[in-house]
Design an enzyme around this catalytic site. Structure first.
Site, PDB file in Angstrom:
ATOM      1  N   TYR A  81     -13.490   5.648   9.395  1.00  0.00           N
ATOM      2  CA  TYR A  81     -12.601   6.257   8.409  1.00  0.00           C
ATOM      3  C   TYR A  81     -13.120   5.889   7.036  1.00  0.00           C
ATOM      4  O   TYR A  81     -13.205   4.706   6.702  1.00  0.00           O
ATOM      5  CB  TYR A  81     -11.187   5.692   8.604  1.00  0.00           C
ATOM      6  CG  TYR A  81     -10.196   5.999   7.501  1.00  0.00           C
ATOM      7  CD1 TYR A  81      -9.265   7.011   7.652  1.00  0.00           C
ATOM      8  CD2 TYR A  81     -10.177   5.272   6.311  1.00  0.00           C
ATOM      9  CE1 TYR A  81      -8.340   7.299   6.649  1.00  0.00           C
ATOM     10  CE2 TYR A  81      -9.260   5.549   5.306  1.00  0.00           C
ATOM     11  CZ  TYR A  81      -8.352   6.564   5.481  1.00  0.00           C
ATOM     12  OH  TYR A  81      -7.440   6.844   4.487  1.00  0.00           O
ATOM     13  N   HIS A  88     -27.160   9.474  -2.851  1.00  0.00           N
ATOM     14  CA  HIS A  88     -25.819   9.131  -3.337  1.00  0.00           C
ATOM     15  C   HIS A  88     -25.495   7.710  -2.892  1.00  0.00           C
ATOM     16  O   HIS A  88     -25.538   7.403  -1.698  1.00  0.00           O
ATOM     17  CB  HIS A  88     -24.792  10.113  -2.780  1.00  0.00           C
ATOM     18  CG  HIS A  88     -23.476  10.036  -3.479  1.00  0.00           C
ATOM     19  ND1 HIS A  88     -22.706   8.890  -3.451  1.00  0.00           N
ATOM     20  CD2 HIS A  88     -22.798  10.922  -4.253  1.00  0.00           C
ATOM     21  CE1 HIS A  88     -21.604   9.083  -4.164  1.00  0.00           C
ATOM     22  NE2 HIS A  88     -21.635  10.310  -4.671  1.00  0.00           N
ATOM     23  N   HIS A 127       0.812  -1.222   0.000  1.00  0.00           N
ATOM     24  CA  HIS A 127       0.000   0.000   0.000  1.00  0.00           C
ATOM     25  C   HIS A 127       0.847   1.276   0.000  1.00  0.00           C
ATOM     26  O   HIS A 127       0.358   2.349  -0.331  1.00  0.00           O
ATOM     27  CB  HIS A 127      -0.911  -0.012   1.237  1.00  0.00           C
ATOM     28  CG  HIS A 127      -2.158   0.794   1.086  1.00  0.00           C
ATOM     29  ND1 HIS A 127      -2.242   1.909   0.267  1.00  0.00           N
ATOM     30  CD2 HIS A 127      -3.386   0.651   1.647  1.00  0.00           C
ATOM     31  CE1 HIS A 127      -3.468   2.410   0.351  1.00  0.00           C
ATOM     32  NE2 HIS A 127      -4.175   1.664   1.164  1.00  0.00           N
TER      33      HIS A 127
END
Length: 612
Positions: free
Chosen positions: A439, A415, A327
């Site tokens: 998060y 949305h 990552h």
């Protein structure tokens, strides 16, 4: 003349990099105001008042000084956060990164021309790898289209990190080696690494100035597989990359001291375009249940993947594919992009190679045989034991919710991303009886070298709505009103975060300035509410939208008593991946997903039955 004109007007992948705006520094007052809002759901009145006083003191005192320093830094750097984020989030982390930091995902080809089928691994693998290599060539020629929002170009820098990139362990901090070059910049490595049964091979993918074909790749892969299946397994040097970072750095140094050739071979792996893993397993997978294959790509055989490599392309014996990526150098959207590209190519060609079957006389793959001793073999066994112990503790499932998807939510003017985030809030609230600090990834690619910002989905509005859903005395119209308020708040915050007006990375910058200046840690960051609300990477829900293609991803939870929750959105379905640690008595990924799916139905029902 016309063709020349067409050539000159064609956009190049990296052409806007120099004209992108610098990452802004938000105003201190605004960030602290947003931070206070974000801690509200996790505090009683007394705790909140205390935090309010701490924030006020910070704003009028040390915070002001730190903000000044941060503004000075931003004058000198086009992205004041970039280096800090890379170090704090990735390179300084000392725990094993292969399971704790890497992200992984299955390829969606099983849904079209490549359902699981034994005996197809090498043929499909050669076609899949060929498409990947074509993408590499497009990137070298800067022909990958620039991502845009409307007509605004986004930062494309992370795409440079997809190929020929590797993290190298250090005793206290790792580093990233990137060997990729565009054609105009010069030479770029052109070999791939193939791993099979603990052995490591490399071969060049260019021959006489052009890319090898799938039949030629098939010859190379067949050679490797036959050799590995008829001879003893290798030592599995790759397992060392799954060890804690400092331990791996020490073993790597020791490995190099045994024989300088070992360094040459390590550098061959580091500089290779990617690692192609030949796995013996045949994980189960259906379009409705990707759980087993996803678990395999995230926590599977550590002897055939290099945990530090930016791209491990994993192939299974039943012709199913996936990837596992470090990552540190890039975020998942890069992988989503190439995975979607390959998927489209597999669709276009009906999963077959339709070109020439001719195989040129290309050199056979070279095996990298490391010099090892008892100590290295012992380290390998230790790393393997540690890896499998942690892997066996991970609960992971990937399910499809097929009652509806993007189409219906859009029709209701909701949305779809916010829809899933709020369903997750409700699901967590129902399962745990409290709000879950969350998060969600917001992208900041409008800015030079921008990556991500934290979007905190657990708002006061979301909690108020969750409470109303659990309170039988609340009317349907009131529940709907509260839900729409939570939607509006979420959408507004997401816009602000993408525009460089989030506060989490700003607070991180201020804390790192204090550290660099040798100042004591400001009280703001030691206040219990700071970590309880998710600060310092303590979010119980670590989430991200993987996009609107058929690509799925997965990560482990950010904290021991938390969940990793990734999802992608399609017209007719939502597919979610959820992880939790089995040894944690508080969490259960299966139950959470069930609650989220129930929340999807409840929310849609709310839209259908309550009077607008």
């Amino acid at each position: 003349m016309e063709s020349q004109l067409a050539k000159s007007t064609e956009e190049r992948t990296f052409q806007y990099q120099d004209s992108l705006p610098s990452l802004p520094v938000p105003s201190l007052e605004e960030s602290l105001k947003k931070y206070l809002e974000s801690v509200k759901p996790f505090a009683n009145e007394e705790e909140y008042k205390r935090t309010e006083a701490i924030v006020q003191k910070f704003q009028n005192g040390i915070g002001e000084k730190l903000q000044k320093k941060l503004l000075e830094r931003a004058k000198e750097k086009r992205n004041w956060l970039e280096e800090w984020w890379l170090n704090a989030a990735y390179l300084d982390v000392r725990m094993p990164s292969q399971l704790n930091v890497n992200f992984a995902g299955p390829a969606p080809h099983v849904e079209n021309y490549w359902p699981p089928k034994e005996g197809t691994q090498l043929e499909r693998g050669s076609i899949c790898l060929w498409h990947v290599l074509n993408y590499w060539q497009l990137l070298r020629k800067e022909k990958i289209p620039v991502h845009k929002v409307g007509s605004t170009p986004l930062d494309m820098y992370q795409f440079r990190m997809l190929f020929a990139t590797c993290k190298v362990p250090g005793l206290t901090r790792d580093s990233i080696m990137n060997y990729f070059r565009t054609e105009s910049e010069g030479h770029c490595p052109s070999h791939v690494t193939v791993m099979c049964r603990g052995r490591i091979f490399v071969f060049d993918v260019m021959h006489e100035g052009c890319l090898v074909t799938p039949p030629e790749i098939l010859r190379q892969l067949t050679f490797i597989q036959k050799k590995c299946h008829s001879e003893p397994d290798g030592p599995g040097i790759a397992v060392l990359t799954s060890e804690a970072r400092t331990q791996w750095a020490k073993t790597r140094e020791y490995l190099i001291s045994l024989n300088p050739e070992n360094l040459t071979m390590l550098e061959k792996i580091q500089s290779s375009l990617l690692v192609f893993s030949l796995e013996d397993g045949s994980p189960h997978v259906t379009p409705e249940d990707y759980s087993q294959v996803t678990a395999e790509v995230l926590t599977g055989n550590p002897t055939v993947r290099w945990g530090d490599k930016s791209y491990n392309l994993i192939s299974f014996s039943n012709g199913v594919f996936g990837c596992n990526c470090d990552h540190a150098p890039f975020d998942a959207m890069v992988m989503v992009n190439i995975s979607h590209y390959v998927d489209q190519k597999v669709l276009e060609s009906e999963g077959r190679w339709k070109g020439s079957e001719k195989v040129r006389e290309i050199p056979l793959p070279e095996e990298l045989v490391f010099t090892v001793d008892k100590k290295v073999l012992n380290d390998i066994n230790q790393a393997k034991a540690q890896y499998f112990m942690q892997a066996s503790d991970l609960q992971l499932l990937v399910y499809a919710f097929t009652s509806f998807g993007k189409e219906l939510t859009k029709k209701k003017q909701l949305h779809p991303d916010t829809f899933i985030q709020l369903a997750l809030q409700l699901g967590y609230y129902r399962l745990h009886g409290r709000p879950g600090c969350c998060y969600e990834t917001a992208m900041t690619r409008y800015f030079y070298h921008g990556r991500t910002e934290t979007m905190r989905s657990c708002t006061a509005e979301a909690v108020s709505w969750c409470q109303s859903m659990q309170d039988p005395s609340t009317s349907l119209s009131e529940r709907q009103h509260k839900m729409l308020e939570a939607f509006a708040k979420h959408n507004k915050m997401m816009k602000e975060c993408s525009a460089g007006k989030g506060f989490d990375r700003h607070l991180l910058g201020l804390s790192l300035i204090a550290k660099e200046e040798g100042l004591p840690v400001p009280e703001l960051f030691t206040d219990p509410l700071f970590s309880r609300s998710g600060g310092g990477g303590n979010f119980v829900l670590s989430t991200s939208l993987v996009g609107y293609f058929r690509i799925q991803g997965v990560v482990v939870p950010m904290v021991y008593n938390g969940y990793g929750f990734f999802y992608h959105i399609r017209d007719d379905r939502f597919i979610v991946s959820c992880t939790a640690w089995k040894s944690c008595p508080e969490t259960d990924a299966e139950k959470l997903v069930q609650q989220v799916f129930c929340a999807f139905h409840d929310m849609m029902q709310l839209m259908n039955t309550a009077k607008l």
